[in-house]
Structure formats: structure tokens, C-alpha cells
Motif scaffolding. Structure first.
Motif, mmCIF file in Angstrom:
data_model
loop_
_atom_site.group_PDB
_atom_site.id
_atom_site.type_symbol
_atom_site.label_atom_id
_atom_site.label_comp_id
_atom_site.label_asym_id
_atom_site.label_seq_id
_atom_site.Cartn_x
_atom_site.Cartn_y
_atom_site.Cartn_z
ATOM 1 N N ASN A 86 -5.715 7.043 5.121
ATOM 2 C CA ASN A 86 -4.600 7.390 6.001
ATOM 3 C C ASN A 86 -3.277 7.446 5.236
ATOM 4 O OD1 ASN A 86 -5.587 4.528 6.167
ATOM 5 N ND2 ASN A 86 -3.582 4.176 7.061
ATOM 6 N N ASP A 143 0.818 -1.216 0.000
ATOM 7 C CA ASP A 143 0.000 0.000 0.000
ATOM 8 C C ASP A 143 0.851 1.266 0.000
ATOM 9 O OD1 ASP A 143 0.864 -0.235 2.630
ATOM 10 O OD2 ASP A 143 -1.121 0.122 3.514
ATOM 11 N N SER A 167 -9.028 -0.149 15.334
ATOM 12 C CA SER A 167 -10.370 -0.588 14.927
ATOM 13 C C SER A 167 -11.136 -1.124 16.124
ATOM 14 C CB SER A 167 -10.350 -1.524 13.715
ATOM 15 O OG SER A 167 -9.429 -2.549 13.836
ATOM 16 N N SER A 168 -10.780 -2.282 16.670
ATOM 17 C CA SER A 168 -11.519 -2.767 17.842
ATOM 18 C C SER A 168 -11.013 -2.139 19.139
ATOM 19 C CB SER A 168 -11.394 -4.288 17.934
ATOM 20 O OG SER A 168 -10.062 -4.631 18.269
ATOM 21 N N GLY A 169 -9.772 -1.674 19.143
ATOM 22 C CA GLY A 169 -9.173 -1.140 20.363
ATOM 23 C C GLY A 169 -8.429 -2.198 21.174
ATOM 24 N N ALA A 170 -8.494 -3.462 20.723
ATOM 25 C CA ALA A 170 -7.874 -4.562 21.478
ATOM 26 C C ALA A 170 -6.350 -4.392 21.591
ATOM 27 C CB ALA A 170 -8.212 -5.900 20.824
ATOM 28 N N THR A 171 -5.727 -3.925 20.506
ATOM 29 C CA THR A 171 -4.266 -3.766 20.528
ATOM 30 C C THR A 171 -3.857 -2.705 21.542
ATOM 31 O OG1 THR A 171 -4.227 -4.381 18.200
ATOM 32 C CG2 THR A 171 -2.237 -3.345 19.073
ATOM 33 N N GLY A 221 -5.711 2.941 1.868
ATOM 34 C CA GLY A 221 -6.352 3.619 2.990
ATOM 35 C C GLY A 221 -6.217 5.125 2.848
ATOM 36 N N CYS A 255 -11.288 2.437 9.873
ATOM 37 C CA CYS A 255 -10.711 2.502 11.212
ATOM 38 C C CYS A 255 -10.437 3.978 11.492
ATOM 39 C CB CYS A 255 -9.436 1.659 11.326
ATOM 40 S SG CYS A 255 -8.074 2.138 10.254
ATOM 41 N N GLY A 293 -12.509 -1.402 5.117
ATOM 42 C CA GLY A 293 -11.215 -1.025 5.703
ATOM 43 C C GLY A 293 -11.303 0.176 6.624
ATOM 44 N N TYR A 329 2.521 7.758 11.209
ATOM 45 C CA TYR A 329 1.928 8.834 10.395
ATOM 46 C C TYR A 329 2.402 10.198 10.886
ATOM 47 C CZ TYR A 329 -0.680 4.928 8.735
ATOM 48 O OH TYR A 329 -0.991 3.721 8.184
HETATM 49 O O1 PRT Z 1 2.146 -5.036 3.238
HETATM 50 P P1 PRT Z 1 1.547 -3.676 3.148
HETATM 51 O O2 PRT Z 1 2.533 -2.565 3.378
HETATM 52 O O3 PRT Z 1 0.774 -3.512 1.875
HETATM 53 O O4 PRT Z 1 0.443 -3.627 4.311
HETATM 54 P P2 PRT Z 1 0.470 -2.901 5.739
HETATM 55 O O5 PRT Z 1 0.918 -3.905 6.745
HETATM 56 O O6 PRT Z 1 1.162 -1.586 5.683
HETATM 57 O O7 PRT Z 1 -1.057 -2.525 5.930
HETATM 58 P P3 PRT Z 1 -2.312 -3.365 6.447
HETATM 59 O O8 PRT Z 1 -2.674 -4.408 5.457
HETATM 60 O O9 PRT Z 1 -2.133 -3.779 7.873
HETATM 61 O O10 PRT Z 1 -3.390 -2.201 6.452
HETATM 62 C C1 PRT Z 1 -3.805 -1.616 5.266
HETATM 63 C C2 PRT Z 1 -4.841 -0.547 5.595
HETATM 64 O O11 PRT Z 1 -5.959 -1.146 6.270
HETATM 65 C C3 PRT Z 1 -4.401 0.539 6.557
HETATM 66 O O12 PRT Z 1 -3.595 1.531 5.950
HETATM 67 C C4 PRT Z 1 -5.748 1.080 7.020
HETATM 68 O O13 PRT Z 1 -6.250 2.017 6.073
HETATM 69 C C5 PRT Z 1 -6.647 -0.152 7.009
HETATM 70 N N1 PRT Z 1 -6.944 -0.681 8.359
HETATM 71 C C6 PRT Z 1 -8.197 -0.912 8.847
HETATM 72 C C7 PRT Z 1 -6.072 -1.002 9.331
HETATM 73 C C8 PRT Z 1 -6.819 -1.434 10.436
HETATM 74 N N2 PRT Z 1 -8.130 -1.373 10.106
HETATM 75 C C9 PRT Z 1 -6.123 -1.852 11.640
HETATM 76 N N3 PRT Z 1 -6.769 -2.220 12.626
HETATM 77 N N4 PRT Z 1 -4.713 -0.989 9.366
HETATM 78 C C10 PRT Z 1 -4.080 -1.408 10.471
HETATM 79 N N5 PRT Z 1 -4.719 -1.822 11.611
HETATM 80 C C11 PRT Z 1 -3.830 -2.253 12.741
HETATM 81 C C12 PRT Z 1 -3.367 -1.088 13.607
HETATM 82 O O14 PRT Z 1 -2.190 -0.518 13.065
HETATM 83 C C13 PRT Z 1 -3.087 -1.748 14.948
HETATM 84 O O15 PRT Z 1 -1.823 -2.364 14.972
HETATM 85 O O16 PRT Z 1 -4.497 -3.122 13.622
HETATM 86 C C14 PRT Z 1 -4.127 -2.824 14.975
HETATM 87 C C15 PRT Z 1 -5.312 -2.273 15.719
HETATM 88 O O17 PRT Z 1 -6.426 -3.094 15.562
HETATM 89 P P4 PRT Z 1 -7.424 -3.267 16.795
HETATM 90 O O18 PRT Z 1 -8.594 -4.030 16.243
HETATM 91 O O19 PRT Z 1 -6.678 -4.074 17.842
HETATM 92 O O20 PRT Z 1 -7.813 -1.905 17.298
#
Ligand code: PRT
Ligand code: ZN
Length: 222
Positions: A76, A56, A169-173, A74, A101, A99, A128
């Protein structure tokens, strides 16, 4: 930019959270592809619309360089690159409804949050930095931005930062790292992005067809 190219190229995530839904959405628009062995380039069979399967983070650059004409990423990631100095002119063409969040500032769970001014002089870990700095500037608060490419939530317990600004997203992390979200600085979801300068010729016509189908598919889904 190859002005002669008469096929449209759409860059999507190769894997990750947005890869499959992006592909499914384009398939729902009637696009089909010949599977390529290296899985980096998929040749469009019906409409001349090819896919580039990439990280991405690479999508804004591919759009800027004219290697891809449209990209699904995203908001973002798009917004972060739009804020960078010398950024090419890219724009969000459609929001895609998956997607979702938020980009949130999160602080240790035992803090009492009183407002952005509480961040003054602290260290904020984030992937970011541009979005974080831009928000802080608008809040009139100055903090040190510590840019990390991953594992942002663990930075406070490692002593690398005091607070974080990360996707939630969920806040679990956050909870697992004894942090709590206190303010959202960006609502994000997957978006279709393009260069701000309009396409011409055959590619413009193809993009119009794709957008019309996309709007149809999204209307049915709503
Ligand atoms: O390999 P590549 O570089 O392509 O992928 P990446 O690892 O950089 O991105 P990826 O696939 O994780 O995420 C792609 C896009 O998904 C992000 O840029 C966001 O626009 C969207 N997205 C939606 C999210 C989430 N939800 C998300 N929950 N991206 C990341 N998260 C991570 C967040 O960073 C944190 O570590 O999930 C964790 C939080 O999740 P909760 O549910 O615990 O709150
Ligand atoms: Zn990435």
C-alpha cells in the motif's frame, strides 16, 4: 548514491506492525547484526548487510535516494508513492507473506451499497489519496478526496467526510465507527522493494544471495 559502498543496506520499519516480522525474516536468512545504541542503524556482522530502522513512509524516499538498496514495507505504501507525480522508479521484488490486509472503501452501516457511482460528489477520507483517486478514475466516478494522516475511520462521524478508504484487517475498527467495507481497491501485504535500476558490483551479488535465501526461507514456510 555512494557508488563505492560495498555493503548492502536494507530499510525496515523501526517499530509498527512490520518491524519485528521483517527483522525475523532477515534473521531467518542468516543475517546477524551488532545492535546499535541509537537503534537506527544495525551493522551486519556475518554478511555485509546493514539495517536501517525507519518509519515505513520514509522507505520509498530512502530507496529513491540510494540511501537504502532494499526495503520492506506494505505494498500500500509502495503503490501510493509509485502513483505520485514525479515518483522515482521503484519496484516490488518479492511479496513476503505477512502484514496482509486490504484497502477498502467503507460507508456508513445503514447505507445500501449500489456501486462505485454512489460515491459521485461525496467526500472520501483516506491516507492513500493517490490509490483512491486512481481507483475512482478507473471507475469513472468523481469524489473529493480528503487526505488524513490518521484516524480516518472517525472522519464520517466528525462530519469531515461521507465515506472512507482505509486499511482493514479484522474489520473491528470499521464496525466500532459504524462503517462497513463495500469494495476492496487493493490487496496488500509486506513486500521487498528496490529501485528499478539494477544494483551493480558487490551490492548486486549480496542482493542475489539475500534473495536466494529469502526464497528458500519462504519455500520452507509455505
Ligand atoms: O511508525 P510508522 O509510520 O512506521 O508506522 P505506521 O503507523 O504508519 O504503520 P503500521 O505499523 O500501523 O502499519 C504498517 C503496515 O502494516 C501498513 O502500511 C500495512 O501494509 C500493514 N497493515 C496490516 C496494517 C494493518 N494490517 C491494519 N490493520 N496497517 C494498518 N492497519 C490499521 C488500519 O489502518 C486501521 O486503523 O488497523 C486498523 C484496522 O484494523 P482492523 O483489524 O480493526 O480491521
Ligand atoms: Zn507510517
Amino acid at each position: 548514491i555512494d557508488p563505492q559502498r560495498d555493503r548492502l543496506r536494507v530499510a525496515i520499519q523501526k517499530s509498527g506492525r512490520l518491524g519485528d516480522p521483517a527483522r525475523d525474516l532477515l534473521a531467518a536468512c542468516g543475517l546477524t547484526w551488532r545492535e546499535s545504541r541509537d537503534r537506527l542503524f544495525c551493522f551486519g556482522e556475518g554478511l555485509p548487510v546493514d539495517l536501517l530502522l525507519v518509519r515505513d513512509d520514509d522507505i520509498p524516499g530512502l530507496l529513491a535516494d540510494g540511501v537504502a538498496d532494499l526495503g520492506i514495507l506494505g505494498r500500500n505504501v509502495l503503490a501510493e508513492t509509485q502513483l505520485a507525480p514525479g515518483a522515482a522508479a521503484l519496484e516490488e521484488v518479492r511479496q513476503l507473506g505477512f502484514g496482509a490486509c486490504t484497502l477498502d472503501v467503507a460507508v456508513p452501516q445503514d447505507w445500501t451499497w449500489t456501486g462505485p457511482e454512489q460515491l459521485e460528489g461525496l467526500r472520501v477520507a483516506t491516507s492513500y489519496p493517490e490509490l483512491t483517486r486512481d481507483w475512482m478514475e478507473r471507475q469513472g466516478v468523481a469524489a473529493d478526496v480528503v487526505t488524513l494522516s490518521g484516524s480516518v475511520e472517525i472522519a464520517p462521524s466528525l462530519g469531515q467526510a461521507d465515506v472512507v478508504c482505509d486499511l482493514v484487517s479484522s474489520g473491528a475498527t470499521l464496525r466500532a465507527n459504524a462503517l462497513k467495507p463495500v469494495v476492496t481497491i487493493l490487496q496488500t501485504e509486506a513486500v521487498l522493494a528496490a529501485r528499478s535500476t539494477p544494483l551493480e558490483g558487490e551490492r548486486a551479488a549480496l542482493a542475489d544471495v539475500l534473495l536466494r535465501r529469502l526464497d528458500g526461507v519462504r519455500r520452507v514456510a509455505d
